[in-house]
Each structure stands twice: as structure tokens, then as C-alpha cells.
Design a protein around this motif. Sequence first.
Motif, mmCIF file in Angstrom:
data_model
loop_
_atom_site.group_PDB
_atom_site.id
_atom_site.type_symbol
_atom_site.label_atom_id
_atom_site.label_comp_id
_atom_site.label_asym_id
_atom_site.label_seq_id
_atom_site.Cartn_x
_atom_site.Cartn_y
_atom_site.Cartn_z
ATOM 1 N N VAL A 5 34.030 7.132 7.857
ATOM 2 C CA VAL A 5 33.943 6.206 8.989
ATOM 3 C C VAL A 5 32.721 5.303 8.844
ATOM 4 C CG1 VAL A 5 33.534 6.068 11.473
ATOM 5 C CG2 VAL A 5 35.224 7.671 10.585
ATOM 6 N N VAL A 6 31.573 5.877 8.500
ATOM 7 C CA VAL A 6 30.365 5.070 8.325
ATOM 8 C C VAL A 6 30.557 4.052 7.207
ATOM 9 C CG1 VAL A 6 27.946 5.160 7.574
ATOM 10 C CG2 VAL A 6 28.791 6.800 9.271
ATOM 11 N N ALA A 7 31.094 4.511 6.070
ATOM 12 C CA ALA A 7 31.312 3.592 4.947
ATOM 13 C C ALA A 7 32.267 2.472 5.331
ATOM 14 C CB ALA A 7 31.852 4.371 3.751
ATOM 15 N N THR A 8 33.345 2.816 6.030
ATOM 16 C CA THR A 8 34.342 1.814 6.416
ATOM 17 C C THR A 8 33.735 0.752 7.328
ATOM 18 O OG1 THR A 8 36.133 3.432 6.233
ATOM 19 C CG2 THR A 8 36.552 1.492 7.592
ATOM 20 N N LEU A 9 32.970 1.177 8.317
ATOM 21 C CA LEU A 9 32.414 0.212 9.263
ATOM 22 C C LEU A 9 31.302 -0.620 8.636
ATOM 23 C CD1 LEU A 9 32.451 2.390 12.506
ATOM 24 C CD2 LEU A 9 34.030 0.573 11.815
ATOM 25 N N ILE A 10 30.552 -0.046 7.677
ATOM 26 C CA ILE A 10 29.542 -0.843 6.972
ATOM 27 C C ILE A 10 30.213 -1.939 6.155
ATOM 28 C CG2 ILE A 10 27.861 -0.782 5.078
ATOM 29 C CD1 ILE A 10 26.943 1.922 6.097
ATOM 30 N N VAL A 11 31.255 -1.570 5.414
ATOM 31 C CA VAL A 11 31.962 -2.564 4.594
ATOM 32 C C VAL A 11 32.651 -3.590 5.487
ATOM 33 C CG1 VAL A 11 33.831 -2.884 2.930
ATOM 34 C CG2 VAL A 11 32.237 -0.972 2.670
ATOM 35 N N TRP A 12 33.202 -3.141 6.604
ATOM 36 C CA TRP A 12 33.861 -4.073 7.525
ATOM 37 C C TRP A 12 32.863 -5.095 8.067
ATOM 38 C CZ3 TRP A 12 33.383 -3.760 13.162
ATOM 39 C CH2 TRP A 12 34.210 -4.668 13.836
ATOM 40 N N ARG A 13 31.633 -4.651 8.345
ATOM 41 C CA ARG A 13 30.628 -5.551 8.887
ATOM 42 C C ARG A 13 29.956 -6.410 7.814
ATOM 43 N NH1 ARG A 13 30.528 -7.617 13.750
ATOM 44 N NH2 ARG A 13 30.537 -6.087 15.425
ATOM 45 N N ARG A 14 29.636 -5.792 6.663
ATOM 46 C CA ARG A 14 28.810 -6.467 5.655
ATOM 47 C C ARG A 14 29.618 -7.011 4.482
ATOM 48 N NH1 ARG A 14 23.454 -5.168 6.233
ATOM 49 N NH2 ARG A 14 23.218 -6.917 4.785
ATOM 50 N N GLY A 15 30.903 -6.663 4.404
ATOM 51 C CA GLY A 15 31.698 -7.111 3.272
ATOM 52 C C GLY A 15 31.586 -6.137 2.104
ATOM 53 N N ASN A 16 32.438 -6.321 1.113
ATOM 54 C CA ASN A 16 32.459 -5.395 -0.027
ATOM 55 C C ASN A 16 31.803 -6.019 -1.258
ATOM 56 O OD1 ASN A 16 34.409 -7.285 -0.538
ATOM 57 N ND2 ASN A 16 36.091 -5.833 -0.821
ATOM 58 N N SER A 17 30.621 -6.572 -1.041
ATOM 59 C CA SER A 17 29.874 -7.127 -2.171
ATOM 60 C C SER A 17 29.419 -5.997 -3.085
ATOM 61 C CB SER A 17 28.663 -7.916 -1.660
ATOM 62 O OG SER A 17 27.765 -7.049 -0.983
ATOM 63 N N ARG A 18 28.935 -6.372 -4.259
ATOM 64 C CA ARG A 18 28.497 -5.370 -5.236
ATOM 65 C C ARG A 18 27.398 -4.471 -4.663
ATOM 66 N NH1 ARG A 18 28.468 -4.825 -10.829
ATOM 67 N NH2 ARG A 18 29.596 -6.785 -11.038
ATOM 68 N N GLY A 19 26.401 -5.094 -4.006
ATOM 69 C CA GLY A 19 25.306 -4.305 -3.458
ATOM 70 C C GLY A 19 25.779 -3.320 -2.398
ATOM 71 N N VAL A 20 26.678 -3.768 -1.509
ATOM 72 C CA VAL A 20 27.200 -2.882 -0.459
ATOM 73 C C VAL A 20 27.976 -1.728 -1.070
ATOM 74 C CG1 VAL A 20 28.812 -2.721 1.471
ATOM 75 C CG2 VAL A 20 27.239 -4.663 1.325
ATOM 76 N N MET A 21 28.801 -2.011 -2.056
ATOM 77 C CA MET A 21 29.627 -0.953 -2.655
ATOM 78 C C MET A 21 28.780 0.039 -3.448
ATOM 79 S SD MET A 21 32.374 -1.629 -1.295
ATOM 80 C CE MET A 21 33.234 -0.221 -1.996
ATOM 81 N N VAL A 22 27.675 -0.427 -4.030
ATOM 82 C CA VAL A 22 26.757 0.506 -4.688
ATOM 83 C C VAL A 22 26.148 1.442 -3.652
ATOM 84 C CG1 VAL A 22 24.548 0.694 -5.898
ATOM 85 C CG2 VAL A 22 26.253 -0.972 -6.655
ATOM 86 N N GLY A 23 25.767 0.881 -2.490
ATOM 87 C CA GLY A 23 25.220 1.718 -1.421
ATOM 88 C C GLY A 23 26.237 2.738 -0.922
ATOM 89 N N ILE A 24 27.500 2.324 -0.794
ATOM 90 C CA ILE A 24 28.555 3.254 -0.356
ATOM 91 C C ILE A 24 28.742 4.363 -1.387
ATOM 92 C CG2 ILE A 24 30.987 3.459 0.211
ATOM 93 C CD1 ILE A 24 29.233 2.034 2.310
ATOM 94 N N ALA A 25 28.712 3.999 -2.653
ATOM 95 C CA ALA A 25 28.844 5.009 -3.708
ATOM 96 C C ALA A 25 27.711 6.024 -3.634
ATOM 97 C CB ALA A 25 28.875 4.335 -5.081
ATOM 98 N N LEU A 26 26.492 5.555 -3.400
ATOM 99 C CA LEU A 26 25.351 6.470 -3.274
ATOM 100 C C LEU A 26 25.514 7.382 -2.060
ATOM 101 C CD1 LEU A 26 22.385 4.070 -4.159
ATOM 102 C CD2 LEU A 26 23.370 5.885 -5.578
ATOM 103 N N LEU A 27 26.014 6.824 -0.947
ATOM 104 C CA LEU A 27 26.263 7.639 0.240
ATOM 105 C C LEU A 27 27.246 8.760 -0.078
ATOM 106 C CD1 LEU A 27 26.209 8.243 3.314
ATOM 107 C CD2 LEU A 27 28.055 6.539 3.549
#
Length: 720
Positions: free
Chosen positions: A506-528
Motif C-alpha cells: 500500500v505504501v509503495a503504491t501510493l508513493i508511486v501514484w503520487r510521485r510517478g514511477n521514475s527511476r529514483g522512485v522505483m529504486v526507493g520502492i525496491a529498497l523498501l
Amino acid sequence: MTKQHRTARMVIVAAGVIAALTPLVIATQATAASCSSTVIFTTPGVTWADVARVKPPTLISLSQRGAIGSMSVHTDLSRPAYPSAFTTMGAGARVPGFEVGPVDNPVTSAAHLARDVTVANGKQLHALSVRSGYDARPGALAGALSTPVVAIGDAAISPTQGFAEWPLLAAMEPSGTVGYAATGTTPIGGASGHLQADPVDIVKAAGKALALGCATVVIDPGDLERAQTSPDPSRAMSRALMSSDRLLAALTNLLDLQRDLLLVITPTSPPAVTHLGVAVAVGSGFSPGSTLESASTRRPGIVTLPDVAPTVLAHLGVSQPAAMTGQPFFSVMGARDRIAAAVNLDRDAVFIDASKPAMSWVFLAAELVFFVAALLVLRRRSTRPDAAPPGVSELVTPAALAVASLPVATYAVDLVAAPGLGRIGFIALCLVVDGGIVGLICLLRLSALDRLGVVALVSLIVIVGDLITGGHLQLNSILGDSPLIAGRFAGAGNNAFAILGSTAVVVATLIVWRRGNSRGVMVGIALLFIVVVLVDGAPQFGSDVGGVLALVPGFAATWILLARRRISMRLVAVGLIAAVAAAGLFIAIDVSRPPEQRTHLGRFFEDVRSRGPSAFFETVRRKAASNLRQVRSLQNLDRFLPAALVTALFMLWPLRWWKWFGSEQPLLRAGVLGGLVVAVLGSALNDSGITIFTTMLLFFAPLVILARLRFPAPADIVPS
């Protein structure tokens, strides 16, 4: 009988014990100095609260001379009968309940050591164990020893009861035969026919047993069993505990506790309510004033019945058979007042266990009210959007947040002395804390979905922080582990795994929904996702092998969907390989640690390595059977399963809406799909996995419903 007569009888009995004891001590001391013996003295139905109330002097003295802990008496039943309890002690693994027929060679004198007493059909007992899914080997303790194993019992409840010599089941060999046994009942009380253990006979038999050299002796005087059937069990238990304590004092004098080992074990719970029992270990390796622990529990102060046999083998330096799943006791430093800590632990466990059914109905009611209300609101908004009140979504949002906040609210209340509140007060406090969390979050100037993200993030931080710091919130909490049920004592249980997996998605989904799925965001999601997998699977934290096997491919699928990439068979294969590799890494780390620090991950690997593929398939079969039993019973939170399945279908129905939602909000739909993958895999790969699906719906259902409120579909997409 007058008070003077009772006093005179006690003096006569004590004198008899001393007279019988003196030559036996001399005979025992004549045994080779290098020979070590073990005595297992059982106290059925006794709790630490009984000890604190009655204050038996010998038991209290022994607790100061050695290590103490609470005994989880769970076998295949939460409150086992005598046969399964004593057989479990001798097997070193959980054994199912069963009926045992009369002894073929009955022993009539408790002072006489008989040879080769047949207890039961060993093959039949093993077959019953295999059918239970544990493949335990009754008699494994005696089978592993080349030294004498002796059963001394006086456990008949009535002269016509038949077989009741329970120590025979703990001391028998795999064939069902006990090498040496002394069992029998002495009627005391004249015409009343009252049965009471004869301490002189038992001490004589124990002295003869120890004189055999390096003997392992299981003793159950039987007075405590008989007290539980008394018209006044509380008073009778107090008297029986004191008489057993006097016998324990005489037996202690037969031992050299610098060399020998004395275990005082409660194998069964009181009849009415499941409790934790007493465990005391005095002898070499157990420091005075310390606390018992085992690798089975990884919780200071708690050990299990299957740990008894491995403890005896470890004391004697004998290798543990592969069929034994228990682990040896060891001592650690614990609370200053260890008996008070044990009393509190049992009190909390009993209270939480009794509160779970009522709390599950609270969960169920909250879910049903929320889903029905949301369904009505969504239907009205989709069919007559012009007739819906402008603030209708604000009525559903607090309810959605309240449902998602329930888990973290129960953990917060776990910090309070729950039994002091009473069941109604405890449930009321959970609801008050839940409402307080929702109220605070609603003060934030955020959208409904963002508020849900805050709830999920707080829940995720609480579980991760708790597991990293020792999992103290997991023990004796509504969504945590119960030492009475003994499914898991440490690490991430099913509910903790469900909260970890669902809140991370849920946290990952809402972060990507708000910030987009740019490379930096997706790296952060992977680390999470990597951090969550490490916390859930690392032996030092969650040690959840089933969770790792579910989270790695589930998180991989979620990450791919959020990155707007297509899932191919190649990516599926890579995800599965990565899951197995992660589990293998955690197992390798666990196996490299000292045996007393290993979790079930390392023990499972060692079991498969020593016993072959049968151990693996046995575990799979047991998990499947556990899930099937849970579906049939639907207890506690599992009662929500039917509603959860209907909710899951509602989340995806109608298909035209699902297709429209994917085109309008592809990232939100990707997160929902990824969450369902995690939920399905988690339910399939864990014991009692249906709990995981229902707990995850606490977060995924609010996500979908709030998304549908935020992005209402045209009326022709969701027809009336």
C-alpha cells in the motif's frame, strides 16, 4: 481425622522416608563418580500461580538453586490429555492424543522394579503420530539411550480406572516396552478407599533405579491427577502439591546436583482453562537464579514439552535423533523476580487467549459495517451521482481508516496491563485508541488515500521496529503469538507477515501514484521491499521462511506492475528463483549460528538433510492439513474469510469497471494486483494461511474503496 492424628501420620511418613532413604543414599553414592543420572519429576496441572499461592518449600528452594521457566503444554491439542503429554515428553516431538489400553504386565508394588513392562503397541503409536502430520517417534528418548530408563508412577485415579501409569509412556522404548518400571497405588484412608502415593515406596524405587547407574528416571506420584477430580479441586490441589513437594525433597537428597540433573515439569494444564505450566532445571549447566529458554521458543522464560527429551540427551552427551523436533533447555539471565514474571506471563496469555473470540467479532462487525456502507455509497454514486450528498466520501473515509488502524491499535494497547482492564475494558480501550489514531490522521490536510498511506506507513514502522528490537509486541497480543497455542513464540507470525506485506504494498503504491514511477522512485520502492524481506526472513528478526517465499515473488510482481512493465514467464521464473535463493541465504546464515541460537529455518534444513525428502513433504502435508482444519473451524479472525472473499470479488467487479479503472488509474490498479499476488502466495505458503488473506484485506479493501470514491466510474460502466 483430628489435627493431632494428621500430624502424627506426617511424622510417621517422614520417619519412614528417612529410614528408607539412608541406605539408598549410601548405595547410590557407591555408583561410579563419573556416572550422571537424570530425574524428571512431573507436577500435572500445576501453574506458577499455584506455587506462589501454596509456597511449597522444596520447589521454591530448587527454583533458587537452578533455572526456571514456563512450560507450554501444547501438543497437537492446546490442552493435551495425559497420554499425549507424557508421550510427547518421551518422543521429543508433538504426539497426538490417543487412548492406551491396560498394561500387559501390571505392577502391583510401587517399590518393586519390574523388567520389560509392555505399555502399548509401538508401531500403532507411530502410525497415529504419522497421521497427525508430525511423524513423531514415541519412545525416542529411551531408544536413544544405552543406559537404563525407569518409570515410577502411582497415577491411578480410582481402583477400577485401569491404565493410568502415565510415566510409562515417557519412559518407553519405540517398541512400547519400558525397561524398568515401578507402578502401583496405595489405598490410604481405610474404608473410604482414598488413594494416595506412598512416599516410602516411591523413594525406595527411585533409589534402586539410580543405583543401576546413569539412569533416567521419570516419576509421577499421581496425587496431583487425583486432586483434579476432587469435589474441591483447589483445596485438594494445594494438599497434593505440598505432599508432592515433600516427596520431591526426599528424591532431591538422592541426587548429586553438581553432576546429576533434576527436572520438575508440568506436562498438562488444569482441566478447565489452558495455562502455562512449571519448568525447573537444577544441575550442571543451569546457573542458580537463571531463566530457562530453548531454541524452540527463542523466548526467555518459555520452553515446550518436546524440549524435555533433548534436554536429557544433551545432559548425557547423547546425539539427538532426527525425529526429535524439540531443542535442549539452556539458561539465561532473566527477571529479578522470576516467579512473579512467570505468573504475569501466564495471566496475560490466558487473558489474551480468552479475549480473542470477542475481539474477532469486533473486527468482523467493523469490516461488515464498513463494506456494506461503502457498497451502498458506491452504488448510489455510480447510478445517481447528482443525488449523492456532496460530502458522502467523507462519511466512508473515517470508517476505512478505522478498519486499517485496528491492527496497530491492538499493538498499542498491548503496552497496557490488559488483564487489569477486564475483557470489556480491553476491547473498549482498543476502540478508543483506534478512534484516536483516526482522529489524529484526519487532522492532517491530506486526501483520503494519502491518509490511508499514513496509516499503512505507521503500521509498517511499528511491525518492523518491533521485530528488529525483539518482537516484544508479538507475544500475548490479539494479532500476535500465544505461548498457549505454541504455533510460534518469536519472529513474524502470520498476522505480522500479513501486516508487513500488505502495508509495504500500500505504501509503495501510493508513493508511486503520487510521485510517478521514475527511476529514483522505483529504486526507493525496491529498497523498501528489500528491507521488509530482510526483516521478515532474517533469522535474527522474523525468521519466516514461508513469508520470504511469498514476499520475494509477490514484491517482484508488484514492482514490475508499478514500473508499467509486462510480466513474462521469464520474469516469473526469475522471481521464484530469487525467492528460493533468499530463503537459502537465510537458512545458510541460520545454520552457521550456534545451535541454541538457531531458528526453525536452520532446524528444518538439518531435518531435511538428515531424514531426506520425507521431512520436506511431511512439513508440506502438515501445512496443508493445518489450513484445511482452519477453513473448517473458522475461529477468531478467520470468521471473516467468507466476507473477505466477497470483498475481494467486489474489488474486481464488474470487469468493465476494472478495465476502465486500469486505463484511468493504472498505478493504483497495479498496486491492487500486486497486493493480491502477495496475499494469495502468503496464504498458500504458510501454516494457517487463511488468516493472512483476511488480515491483508484490512488494508487492501480500504485502498480499493477509497480509490473508487476518489475516481467514480461513469454510470454505464457500473450499471445498477
